[in-house]
Write a protein that holds these residues in place. Sequence first.
Motif, PDB file in Angstrom:
ATOM      1  N   GLU A  89       1.736   6.564  -6.887  1.00 29.41           N
ATOM      2  CA  GLU A  89       0.438   7.033  -7.377  1.00 29.41           C
ATOM      3  C   GLU A  89      -0.169   6.042  -8.370  1.00 29.41           C
ATOM      4  N   GLU A  90      -0.215   4.787  -7.923  1.00 36.19           N
ATOM      5  CA  GLU A  90      -0.785   3.732  -8.746  1.00 36.19           C
ATOM      6  C   GLU A  90      -1.655   2.834  -7.871  1.00 36.19           C
ATOM      7  N   SER A  91      -2.389   1.971  -8.484  1.00 38.37           N
ATOM      8  CA  SER A  91      -3.242   1.058  -7.717  1.00 38.37           C
ATOM      9  C   SER A  91      -2.392   0.006  -7.024  1.00 38.37           C
ATOM     10  N   VAL A  92      -2.935  -0.535  -5.950  1.00 39.88           N
ATOM     11  CA  VAL A  92      -2.266  -1.622  -5.247  1.00 39.88           C
ATOM     12  C   VAL A  92      -2.095  -2.809  -6.190  1.00 39.88           C
ATOM     13  N   SER A  93      -3.079  -3.063  -7.042  1.00 41.78           N
ATOM     14  CA  SER A  93      -2.995  -4.174  -7.999  1.00 41.78           C
ATOM     15  C   SER A  93      -1.831  -3.992  -8.962  1.00 41.78           C
ATOM     16  N   ALA A  94      -1.620  -2.769  -9.432  1.00 43.09           N
ATOM     17  CA  ALA A  94      -0.501  -2.498 -10.345  1.00 43.09           C
ATOM     18  C   ALA A  94       0.836  -2.701  -9.632  1.00 43.09           C
ATOM     19  N   THR A  95       0.914  -2.265  -8.387  1.00 43.22           N
ATOM     20  CA  THR A  95       2.139  -2.447  -7.599  1.00 43.22           C
ATOM     21  C   THR A  95       2.426  -3.925  -7.403  1.00 43.22           C
TER      22      THR A  95
ATOM     23  N   ILE B  47       0.837  -1.202   0.000  1.00 42.54           N
ATOM     24  CA  ILE B  47       0.000   0.000   0.000  1.00 42.54           C
ATOM     25  C   ILE B  47       0.874   1.255   0.000  1.00 42.54           C
TER      26      ILE B  47
ATOM     27  N   ALA C 133       2.420   1.741  -3.432  1.00 47.07           N
ATOM     28  CA  ALA C 133       1.381   2.159  -4.380  1.00 47.07           C
ATOM     29  C   ALA C 133       1.058   3.643  -4.197  1.00 47.07           C
TER      30      ALA C 133
END
Length: 155
Positions: free
Chosen positions: A73-79, A66, A69
């Motif tokens: 500045e990206e989604s947790v899923s992208a991270t 978290i 992410a």
Amino acid sequence: MSLKKEIAATIRAIRTHRGLDYGDLAHVSVKANIGALEQGKSNITLKKLDDLSAALGFDLVALLTICVALRNEESVSATLARAKAQLDSFLAEGGEELLREQLSGNELVKRPPGKPKNTKNLDAVRRLREAGSSQAEAAEKLGLAKSTVHRYWKS
């Protein structure tokens, strides 16, 4: 790379979500320290972050995901997807074996003092030596300092 404000926001959000107050975390750290942490006014060690994560009942990897992410500045899923791709690559390239070599039981294996060797350069110097190149030729071909080639030449 400071994640101070991201850690502050994440800890505050998790603590609030769990319905905990500073007193519920007093066994991990004094209330003032947690308050300063949540205000982004202090740093935290990995050990203390691990302890705090356990006290919050929240997985340390999820907590750090978290934070990263938020920083990116990206989604947790992208991270997580990026991290999984890097882990898969690391493992496919023999990283797990290298990790195992670094530990003996629960103890970190001591490495020789000084700067670690660049094994790719070491192998390249050895190949050139075996092919009959001089040290000066090897340094020029590889773009390495003569002192570096000399060190690898002797090993």
